[in-house]
Design an enzyme around this catalytic site. Structure first.
Site, PDB file in Angstrom:
ATOM      1  N   SER A 116       1.097  -1.440   0.186  1.00  0.00           N
ATOM      2  CA  SER A 116       0.357   0.155  -0.019  1.00  0.00           C
ATOM      3  C   SER A 116       1.108   1.377  -0.265  1.00  0.00           C
ATOM      4  CB  SER A 116      -0.611  -0.012   1.014  1.00  0.00           C
ATOM      5  OG  SER A 116      -1.455   1.345   1.177  1.00  0.00           O
ATOM      6  N   TYR A 140      -2.494   0.462   9.910  1.00  0.00           N
ATOM      7  CA  TYR A 140      -2.467  -0.032   8.088  1.00  0.00           C
ATOM      8  C   TYR A 140      -1.862  -0.370   7.963  1.00  0.00           C
ATOM      9  CZ  TYR A 140      -3.778  -0.690   3.411  1.00  0.00           C
ATOM     10  OH  TYR A 140      -3.970  -1.094   2.313  1.00  0.00           O
ATOM     11  N   LYS A 144       1.246  -2.794   6.837  1.00  0.00           N
ATOM     12  CA  LYS A 144       2.444  -3.385   4.669  1.00  0.00           C
ATOM     13  C   LYS A 144       3.901  -3.547   4.745  1.00  0.00           C
ATOM     14  CE  LYS A 144      -2.162  -3.875   3.122  1.00  0.00           C
ATOM     15  NZ  LYS A 144      -2.009  -5.112   2.331  1.00  0.00           N
TER      16      LYS A 144
END
Length: 322
Positions: A116, A140, A144
């Site tokens: 991402s 998040y 990643k």
């Protein structure tokens, strides 16, 4: 190519699976259907109901022998990750370690990972290239980035080849209408706009109108999910052909603000789409736009389906029928 797509019944995963099938590759989907849907499972692929937190299920699935794994099973809602980091730790990090360990045990030597742009955090410059400093602003994005680091170590220690694809904002649907499942509880802008347009939601909440942008709302790089699918196949072919690892951005290089996307959606759909401004979400950078030159240089890839109008129209074609 014989490929195992983990998370292949989800929104992005089903588009990736369809593209591999369209190009005459053998596909097996492994999914727990927590966010993926049975309607997104195609008759010309094999389906295994399983969970990445269950190592026995992963081991059994990988015994069948695959040339490559595609990992699309991470949770992805940036806002939720700041409220519930435990959920993201267990699924994204522990689940990925389970995948890597099972792949090594089964002798599978290559993996494509959906990373991402959230690994960059607040951009120090735009468009952001792969050399941009890595400083995620939400949990998040942190998960990643940690997974990318795990991939690097497993490659060094176990010879596992990888492609880490740093997505920007996935949107749109298959233009031929073959993907039928709408996202469950979407957290991204365009599906929420679509739910308001078709009456599933009363209004759109826009998080912040005081960012240092022309209209005060966040600017993002939206990429059509079909372009993401072509990027996965190109990356898979590259690492199998060359035996080299790659980390590349997949984006368009063009930004559009939340307000601009909303106004364009009103024109394309012909719906009012009521919207209200609310407080900023923690971890949201003001502007995030990709530089994807490296993907073109290494993979011959570029976004060709990602005009804002196409993102909206291919989404609306499905939502208005639901």
């Amino acid at each position: 190519m014989n490929v195992l797509i983990i998370g292949g019944a989800g929104y992005i995963g089903s588009h990736v699976a369809r593209h591999f099938l369209d190009n005459n590759h053998k596909v097996t989907v492994f999914d727990n259907l927590s966010t993926g849907q049975k309607i997104n499972i195609f008759s010309d692929e094999k389906f295994i109901l399983g969970d990445i937190l269950n190592t026995r299920q992963l081991d059994d699935a990988m015994k069948e022998g695959f040339d490559l794994i595609i990992h699309l099973a991470a949770f992805k809602a940036a806002g939720e990750s700041m409220i519930n980091p435990e959920k993201y730790s267990v699924n994204n990090i522990t689940g990925t370690i389970n995948i890597l360990n099972s792949a090594v045990k089964a002798g599978i030597g290559a993996i494509v990972f959906s990373s991402s742009a959230a690994v960059y955090g607040e951009p120090q410059y735009v468009p952001a290239d792969e050399g941009h400093p890595l400083n995620p602003e939400n949990y998040y994005g942190f998960t990643k980035l940690e997974i990318e680091r795990f991939l690097g170590w497993y490659s060094k220690l176990k010879g596992l080849k990888f492609a880490a694809l740093r997505y920007f904002n996935a949107a749109g649907y298959d233009a031929k209408g073959r993907i039928k499942g709408l996202e469950k509880n979407p957290a991204n802008l365009l599906p929420i706009i679509m739910e308001v347009a078709c009456g599933k939601r009363e209004k759109l909440s826009i998080f912040g109108n005081d960012y240092p942008t022309a209209d005060g709302t966040c600017i993002r790089d939206y990429i059509h999910v079909t372009d993401l699918a072509t990027g996965h196949l190109a990356a898979a072919e590259y690492i199998l052909r060359t035996g080299k690892n790659i980390t590349v951005n997949l984006g368009t290089g063009n930004g559009i603000s939340v307000r601009e996307m909303t106004e364009l959606a009103r024109k394309v759909t012909g719906q009012a789409i009521p919207a209200v401004y609310t407080d900023r979400r923690p971890g949201d950078p003001a502007v995030l736009v990709a530089k994807s030159d490296l993907a073109y240089q290494l993979l011959g890839w570029k976004a060709v389906n990602s005009s804002a109008e196409n993102l909206i129209s291919t989404s609306w074609n499905l939502y208005r029928k639901d």
